[in-house]
Design an enzyme around this catalytic site. Structure first.
Site, PDB file in Angstrom:
ATOM      1  CG  HIS A   1      -0.989   1.469  -3.353  1.00 26.90           C
ATOM      2  ND1 HIS A   1      -2.262   1.196  -2.881  1.00 26.90           N
ATOM      3  CD2 HIS A   1      -0.595   0.343  -4.007  1.00 26.90           C
ATOM      4  CE1 HIS A   1      -2.611  -0.038  -3.229  1.00 26.90           C
ATOM      5  NE2 HIS A   1      -1.612  -0.570  -3.906  1.00 26.90           N
TER       6      HIS A   1
ATOM      7  CG  ASP B   1      -2.288   0.680   0.894  1.00 31.30           C
ATOM      8  OD1 ASP B   1      -2.248   1.885   0.572  1.00 31.30           O
ATOM      9  OD2 ASP B   1      -3.343   0.045   0.977  1.00 31.30           O
TER      10      ASP B   1
END
Length: 418
Positions: free
Chosen positions: A260, A237
């Protein structure tokens, strides 16, 4: 090209600083104050025995110490299995406590083997709260054994309904330093700073597989004067995520990927009034990340994200390198709403490299609350496949760009003096 080489040299030169051969690790030699070794309080350190009570006892002695700078020590070459555990500095005698982790901390492998916290599910594995001066450091590791958590869902197992536990939380504290440690495979976020001030996180390595869900490297919420530097973050993430109430943040010399990217938000969910300001992201390398530098807000929210600088950044095959999204919606359907979190005074400076997607710059801002004073200068983002070209998307944005920005961002006014 000269600027590109200069930034690349600066980023690569930090690798020596980040490597185990070049780091300087603090030691207890010559330390002033008492050292409380967990082995002396009954810890087995075999990775199988539950050592939670031994850690509690060692902490109790450390906290009660009359020394000006006591140290709780987790020794080398040992693995210590721990249940969810909270270390509180509220009644400690010293405002300069060191938690020296040179061994390995491991969570229970089976999610069903985790103890509850006061009869309810634990929202974190290890928590440090209410400190006025704390050093968490060492050459050891903190492994949340999250792989079995990642496989579970509410549909199949009620234990994971709601939040999975964060690996390490620092809450309601001031003057906290975290240095040199390795964090691995947290069930959810690896590190979270909550309602704290004057935090420094340096020389950290944070690792989880690229497909591990919600395993943010570092999350910041309701905190100010936070510095994150000289660290490698590779997770499933955000490398760094920045939530409501955060201000005066400095994020520098970071290697991010996979993951991310670095995200501000999401802000304004369910109409909330949420604010982030004075964020400086500098000297970051993104490698094959899903996003790069991103600001995301929900429709219907209130508040602002402002006074933000992203500069001296290199992308290597990242999708969506530069994003502002005032229509953030991770669901299939979201209702259109008029209100929006205000986004203003955002500068992108000296950002180079390659995108793995066609749209290298995407500014999707609200009709009712346009993004204002967005500045872009010295930007060049080509496609990772040289035969392809990158483009931009820009809606409801007011700001300026220098003539050399590539790809061109149509809704920004060209200004040679930017």
């Amino acid at each position: 090209m000269a600027n590109y080489v200069a930034v690349l040299f600066l980023l690569l030169s930090t690798q020596c600083f980040l490597s185990a051969h070049c780091r300087h690790f603090p030691s207890n030699q010559g330390a002033i104050g008492d050292v409380f070794d967990v082995l002396n309080y009954g810890a087995a350190g075999d990775g199988h025995t539950d050592d939670t009570q031994a850690f509690k006892d060692a902490w109790k002695a450390t906290c009660k110490s009359s020394s000006s700078s006591p140290t709780m020590h987790v020794p080398h070459d040992k693995s210590f299995k721990l249940q969810p555990l909270t270390f509180s500095g509220e009644i400690c005698k010293s405002n300069s406590i060191t938690f020296q982790i040179d061994g390995h901390l491991v969570a229970p492998r089976d999610p069903h083997a985790w103890n509850t916290c006061g009869g309810s599910k634990c929202r974190q594995w290890i928590q440090f709260k209410k400190f006025g001066g704390l050093f968490i450091r060492g050459v050891g590791s903190i492994n949340g054994q999250g792989s079995n958590w990642w496989k579970l869902s509410c549909k199949h197992d009620k234990i994971v309904c709601g939040k999975k536990p964060t690996g390490l939380v620092v809450a309601n504290s001031n003057n906290v330093h975290i240095d040199d440690l390795t964090f691995e495979d947290s069930p959810q976020m690896h590190i979270a700073f909550e309602r704290s001030t004057n935090i420094e996180a340096t020389n950290l390595t944070i690792m989880a597989p690229g497909n591990s869900p919600n395993t943010d490297g570092i999350h910041i919420q309701h905190s100010s004067n936070v510095s994150i530097a000289h660290s490698i973050i590779s997770t499933g993430d955000d490398c760094v995520s920045i939530g409501d109430g955060s201000s005066h943040l400095n994020i520098t010399n970071i290697f991010c990927g996979p993951g991310h990217g670095i995200s501000i938000g999401s802000l304004g969910m369910k109409g909330r009034n949420e604010k982030v300001e004075f964020v400086h992201v500098n000297n970051v390398s993104f490698t094959e990340t899903q996003n790069g530098v991103r600001i995301k807000t929900w429709q219907g929210g209130k508040g602002y994200a402002r006074h933000i600088v992203f500069e001296n950044i290199i992308f290597q095959g990242s999708y969506n390198p530069i994003v502002i999204d005032q229509y953030y919606c991770p669901h299939k359907h979201c209702k259109n709403k008029t209100l929006a979190v205000k986004i203003s005074d955002v500068t992108y400076n000296h950002i180079l490299g390659t995108s793995n997607g066609e749209t290298a710059v995407a500014f999707s801002c609200s009709t009712s609350t346009p993004c204002k004073n967005i500045i872009m200068k010295d930007i060049h983002l080509g496609h990772v496949k040289h035969e392809k070209k990158t483009s931009s998307y820009c809606s409801n944005v007011r700001g300026t760009a220098d003539p050399g920005v590539f790809p061109k961002v149509s809704c920004l006014q060209v200004d040679e003096n930017v």
